[in-house]
Scaffold this motif. Sequence first.
Motif, PDB file in Angstrom:
ATOM      1  N   GLY A   1       8.823   2.760  -3.376  1.00 36.41           N
ATOM      2  CA  GLY A   1      10.041   3.554  -3.285  1.00 36.41           C
ATOM      3  C   GLY A   1      11.293   2.759  -2.960  1.00 36.41           C
TER       4      GLY A   1
ATOM      5  N   GLN B   1      19.280   3.660  -5.133  1.00 34.04           N
ATOM      6  CA  GLN B   1      19.430   4.695  -4.114  1.00 34.04           C
ATOM      7  C   GLN B   1      20.720   4.481  -3.316  1.00 34.04           C
ATOM      8  OE1 GLN B   1      17.331   7.222  -4.116  1.00 34.04           O
ATOM      9  NE2 GLN B   1      16.264   6.213  -5.784  1.00 34.04           N
TER      10      GLN B   1
ATOM     11  N   ASN C   1      13.754   1.288  -4.300  1.00 33.59           N
ATOM     12  CA  ASN C   1      14.484   1.124  -5.554  1.00 33.59           C
ATOM     13  C   ASN C   1      15.924   0.729  -5.279  1.00 33.59           C
ATOM     14  OD1 ASN C   1      12.240   1.974  -7.102  1.00 33.59           O
ATOM     15  ND2 ASN C   1      12.707   4.098  -6.611  1.00 33.59           N
TER      16      ASN C   1
ATOM     17  N   PHE D   1      13.547   5.194   2.586  1.00 33.77           N
ATOM     18  CA  PHE D   1      12.500   4.306   2.085  1.00 33.77           C
ATOM     19  C   PHE D   1      11.292   4.368   3.019  1.00 33.77           C
ATOM     20  CE2 PHE D   1      15.397   1.012  -0.259  1.00 33.77           C
ATOM     21  CZ  PHE D   1      15.744   1.990  -1.161  1.00 33.77           C
ATOM     22  N   ASN D   2      10.108   4.195   2.435  1.00 33.62           N
ATOM     23  CA  ASN D   2       8.892   4.129   3.247  1.00 33.62           C
ATOM     24  C   ASN D   2       8.987   2.964   4.227  1.00 33.62           C
ATOM     25  OD1 ASN D   2       7.960   6.185   1.702  1.00 33.62           O
ATOM     26  ND2 ASN D   2       6.586   4.953   0.469  1.00 33.62           N
TER      27      ASN D   2
ATOM     28  N   TYR E   1       4.056  12.723  -3.424  1.00 35.13           N
ATOM     29  CA  TYR E   1       3.743  11.913  -2.245  1.00 35.13           C
ATOM     30  C   TYR E   1       2.781  12.651  -1.315  1.00 35.13           C
ATOM     31  CZ  TYR E   1       4.393   9.549   2.224  1.00 35.13           C
ATOM     32  OH  TYR E   1       4.165   8.911   3.417  1.00 35.13           O
TER      33      TYR E   1
ATOM     34  N   HIS F   1       8.992   9.789   3.384  1.00 27.39           N
ATOM     35  CA  HIS F   1       9.410   9.623   1.988  1.00 27.39           C
ATOM     36  C   HIS F   1      10.825  10.157   1.876  1.00 27.39           C
ATOM     37  CE1 HIS F   1       9.548  10.422  -2.387  1.00 27.39           C
ATOM     38  NE2 HIS F   1       8.657   9.467  -2.478  1.00 27.39           N
TER      39      HIS F   1
ATOM     40  N   ARG G   1       8.743  14.460  -6.876  1.00 26.23           N
ATOM     41  CA  ARG G   1       8.343  13.190  -6.239  1.00 26.23           C
ATOM     42  C   ARG G   1       7.881  13.417  -4.805  1.00 26.23           C
ATOM     43  NH1 ARG G   1      13.451   9.729  -8.615  1.00 26.23           N
ATOM     44  NH2 ARG G   1      12.447   8.975 -10.521  1.00 26.23           N
TER      45      ARG G   1
END
Length: 609
Positions: free
Chosen positions: A43, A48, A45, A54-55, A397, A337, A393
């Motif tokens: 995640g 964003q 990316n 983010f995790n 998750y 998430h 999404r």
Amino acid sequence: MKLIAFGLLLLGCIQSFATPDSQVVILHQIRMMLNDTRGVVNGWNDNQVSPCYFNAIICNQDQQVTSITLSSSGLSGVLSPRIGDLPYLQQLLLDGNNITGGIPQELGNLSSLTTLKLGGNNLIGSIPDSLGRLSKLQNLDLSKNHLSGKIPTSLSNLPSLNDINLADNNLDGEIPKQLLQVSHYNYIGNQLNCGQHLIPCKGSDVNTGGSKNSIVKVVLPSIGGAVTLIVIVVLFLLWWQRMRYRPEIYVDVPGQHDHNLEFGQIKRFSWRELQIATGNFSEQSVLGKGGFGKVYKGVLPGPHGKKVAVKRLFEVEKPDGEIAFLREVELISIAVHKNILRLIGFCTTPTERLLVYPYMENLSVASRLRDIKLNEPALDWPTRVRIALGAARGLEYLHEHCNPKIIHRDVKAANVLLDANFEAVVGDFGLAKMMDIERNTVTTRVRGTMGHIAPEYLKTGRPSVKTDIFGYGVMLLEIVTGERAIFPDFLEGAGEIMLIDQVKLLVQGGRLTDIVDRNLDNAYNFEELEKIIQIALLCTHVEPDRRPAMSEVVQMLEGNVVPAEQWEEWQVAELARRQQYEMRQQQQLFSFSEESLNIQEAIQLSGGR
């Protein structure tokens, strides 16, 4: 001069505003140099707006990254020097992976760092001198690597260091004297020497050295350990006594009976703090009301005045209220998430249970679809498509990346929230369930919102990921049409219409354009509309096994088309279902007519007057 000052101020504001973007880029570059076999940092990316969803990332109130927690995550590759460009980072936990290469010198730039754990990797080279600049560092773990050379004398300059572990490397030379005076240290498994007047360190723990200080360091922890053990025994006896007379609480999933909460980084608020933040829980602050409580808008005290949403649970002294509280805290603590609502903190008193979340500036999808205020634009088509993908999404998750899997049980537009950037965030876990991995299902009372509940759940009382997918399909129809799942039949003047049934009739009649929310004013992409309607109908398939997994839904939304064979299969199944329904209706009508005729004949034969 005023113009220059204004320009500098504007530049400062722009730089301040852009900071989260730069952190996203940095984290993405770190990810690109790591091999992620488990998809833990998938995640991360670079497109964003903020890194805070983010995790494994924790941010402060100013949206600055303060913690990266990726211990034992199956990572390999090398550590990017860009990690030194996160000036607010306080914790870097990468221990227990297979990271190779050297330790970047740039780590010395992390002036806020208090904990650095890189133990249990395959790092090589020497320990960078630059680590001696980490003035706030308290805990340093570089054990079980392949580091060589001498321990930098610069580490002696760390005023806050109280725990250092360099065991099981290939280090040699003498240990700086100051590093033998910290509270906890371990240098065994190296070729080190403790100095002229102390025993050699090779193969031994210097904590067992011969000085009086060393003896004190052994004896005091032993006494402390004994005291700790006594306290633990006393607490256990008190807990056992309490549990012995506590009413039994039924929990649906075997193995989930222990509700001891581990909140980690989640903050515990005082009742007074939340009372002040919400204006004494004023009705003017109410954002919404659900099955287990009211949600209030609040502003936390402090220089930043952070906005929050405070959920105050109803009937907390009853089993259902307590279970709802425990469930929501546990599940949201597990699920991290960007498309899942994160928990900021909580408050408990003998009579109150409160949960604190980030304030979602744009409230829920349902409110933005149906409660459009004056001068407030309706959700445009690209935003609706992005919301559909974000919610998908988030559910993907929960279903496929959490262990155990999490079933939401109440997926609908009212439970998908929108942040300042209209990013979809799945929230309200009051009805959620953790799945029994062995049986892959749980049996519960049927809970949820009518119109969103899958038919097999109503029949069997067994929710599954497929029942969530059904609810998601209905939510897609809400997003496209702007209607509720069940709405009044204005044409007939009585009764109600199921949104799914209405959409099916329009699809079969080739009237797709009649489905679209009129607030869009025909500003939409027809191909995307067709695709989303098809996905929604696949997700609400009468047969659960025919519904796609959420990962498949994400792929379809990210792509351009729905697989033709799946859509054709749905059409065939729907045609067969409709024919069976019409046949049953005809049989019932025939039976009614025959019964009426028999009654009429009976009246005539009896001489009815």
